[in-house]
Write an enzyme that holds these catalytic residues in place. Structure first.
Site, PDB file in Angstrom:
ATOM      1  N   GLU A  98     -37.779  48.988  49.318  1.00 22.19           N
ATOM      2  CA  GLU A  98     -37.537  50.408  49.018  1.00 22.19           C
ATOM      3  C   GLU A  98     -36.735  50.531  47.727  1.00 22.19           C
ATOM      4  OE1 GLU A  98     -38.007  53.420  48.934  1.00 22.19           O
ATOM      5  OE2 GLU A  98     -37.206  54.438  50.709  1.00 22.19           O
ATOM      6  N   ASP A  99     -36.824  51.673  47.068  1.00 23.00           N
ATOM      7  CA  ASP A  99     -36.040  51.866  45.850  1.00 23.00           C
ATOM      8  C   ASP A  99     -34.562  52.072  46.171  1.00 23.00           C
ATOM      9  OD1 ASP A  99     -36.430  54.423  46.913  1.00 23.00           O
ATOM     10  OD2 ASP A  99     -37.185  55.319  45.075  1.00 23.00           O
ATOM     11  N   ASP A 102     -30.150  55.914  50.664  1.00 18.54           N
ATOM     12  CA  ASP A 102     -29.064  56.850  50.366  1.00 18.54           C
ATOM     13  C   ASP A 102     -28.442  57.302  51.697  1.00 18.54           C
ATOM     14  OD1 ASP A 102     -27.453  58.724  49.084  1.00 18.54           O
ATOM     15  OD2 ASP A 102     -29.063  60.126  48.675  1.00 18.54           O
ATOM     16  N   GLY A 104     -30.006  57.383  54.381  1.00 23.09           N
ATOM     17  CA  GLY A 104     -30.620  56.501  55.371  1.00 23.09           C
ATOM     18  C   GLY A 104     -31.650  57.205  56.249  1.00 23.09           C
ATOM     19  N   PHE A 151     -26.903  60.209  40.102  1.00 17.04           N
ATOM     20  CA  PHE A 151     -28.353  60.235  40.271  1.00 17.04           C
ATOM     21  C   PHE A 151     -28.971  59.383  39.177  1.00 17.04           C
ATOM     22  CE2 PHE A 151     -32.667  61.792  40.072  1.00 17.04           C
ATOM     23  CZ  PHE A 151     -32.974  61.959  41.415  1.00 17.04           C
ATOM     24  N   ASP A 158     -37.708  58.396  39.790  1.00 11.36           N
ATOM     25  CA  ASP A 158     -38.035  59.610  39.048  1.00 11.36           C
ATOM     26  C   ASP A 158     -37.013  60.723  39.209  1.00 11.36           C
ATOM     27  OD1 ASP A 158     -38.636  60.276  41.798  1.00 11.36           O
ATOM     28  OD2 ASP A 158     -39.738  61.988  41.028  1.00 11.36           O
ATOM     29  N   ARG A 164     -40.188  57.390  35.436  1.00 12.38           N
ATOM     30  CA  ARG A 164     -40.497  56.200  36.237  1.00 12.38           C
ATOM     31  C   ARG A 164     -40.813  54.995  35.356  1.00 12.38           C
ATOM     32  NH1 ARG A 164     -41.128  57.659  41.659  1.00 12.38           N
ATOM     33  NH2 ARG A 164     -42.067  59.675  42.065  1.00 12.38           N
TER      34      ARG A 164
END
Ligand code: 5GP
Ligand code: MG
Ligand code: MG
Length: 176
Positions: A98-99, A102, A104, A151, A158, A164
């Site tokens: 996964e990227d 956060d 969860g 962020f 993205d 991206r």
């Protein structure tokens, strides 16, 4: 409003960390049966492509995509698959790539669904672990980098489908 991108993690730092993660992952699965690596689209696509080439064992790959509806802040209850796996994972070792984990909520949803399919084991690898923001008890087994707030975009991540393609990771802020 224009965005300001502040360099946060360089492509070289990502590559170095990926090599380490690949070694860690390879060690932890040594001698075991089939390993299925699952890419959580879209954000993880570059990280996934790099990590799977660092894993020193035979693997199968597959992709899922999650969609949340309802409130903008996603709760696990509001999450659905917009693309499910195509291969069976029963009795197999499964590594979800996964990227960012956060709050969860997304990962919590995914783990519940995958667990019901009786994999032999289920672990998580995430490029970024925002562990202090967790609202669900989700533990990342292999974390690239830890982050408290902010962020970020780039390297697959993205903001409204932009950025991206950047090869490093940047912190996004509004130009004042
Ligand atoms: P969670 O359900 O854990 O709160 O968040 C899940 C998703 O929100 C992440 O997988 C990621 O796609 C997105 N997300 C969370 N933090 C960030 C961030 O800093 N940048 C970007 N681009 N996406 C984020
Ligand atoms: Mg994601
Ligand atoms: Mg996104």
């Amino acid at each position: 409003m224009a965005h300001k991108l502040t360099p946060f993690i360089t492509a070289a730092q990502i590559a170095e960390r990926n090599a380490e993660l690949g070694r860690e992952i390879s060690r932890s699965y040594q001698g075991e049966s089939s390993l299925v690596c699952i890419c959580v689209l879209k954000g993880a696509f570059l990280f996934f492509a790099d990590i799977i080439r660092r894993i020193d064992r035979e693997i199968e790959i597959d992709f899922v995509r999650l969609a949340s509806y309802g409130s903008a802040t996603s709760r696990s209850e509001d999450i659905v698959f917009s693309k499910d796996l195509e291969i069976a994972i029963e009795g197999k070792d499964v590594l979800v790539i996964e990227d960012i984990v956060d709050t969860g909520h997304s990962m919590d949803f995914l783990l519940h669904v995958l667990r019901r399919r009786n994999p032999k084991s289920l672990k998580i690898c995430a490029l970024i672990d925002k562990h202090e923001r967790r609202e669900k008890a989700v533990t990342v087994d292999f974390a690239g980098f830890k982050l408290n707030d902010g962020f970020i975009v780039g390297y697959g991540l993205d903001y409204d489908e932009r950025y991206r393609e950047l090869d490093g990771i940047y912190e996004l802020s509004n130009e004042s």
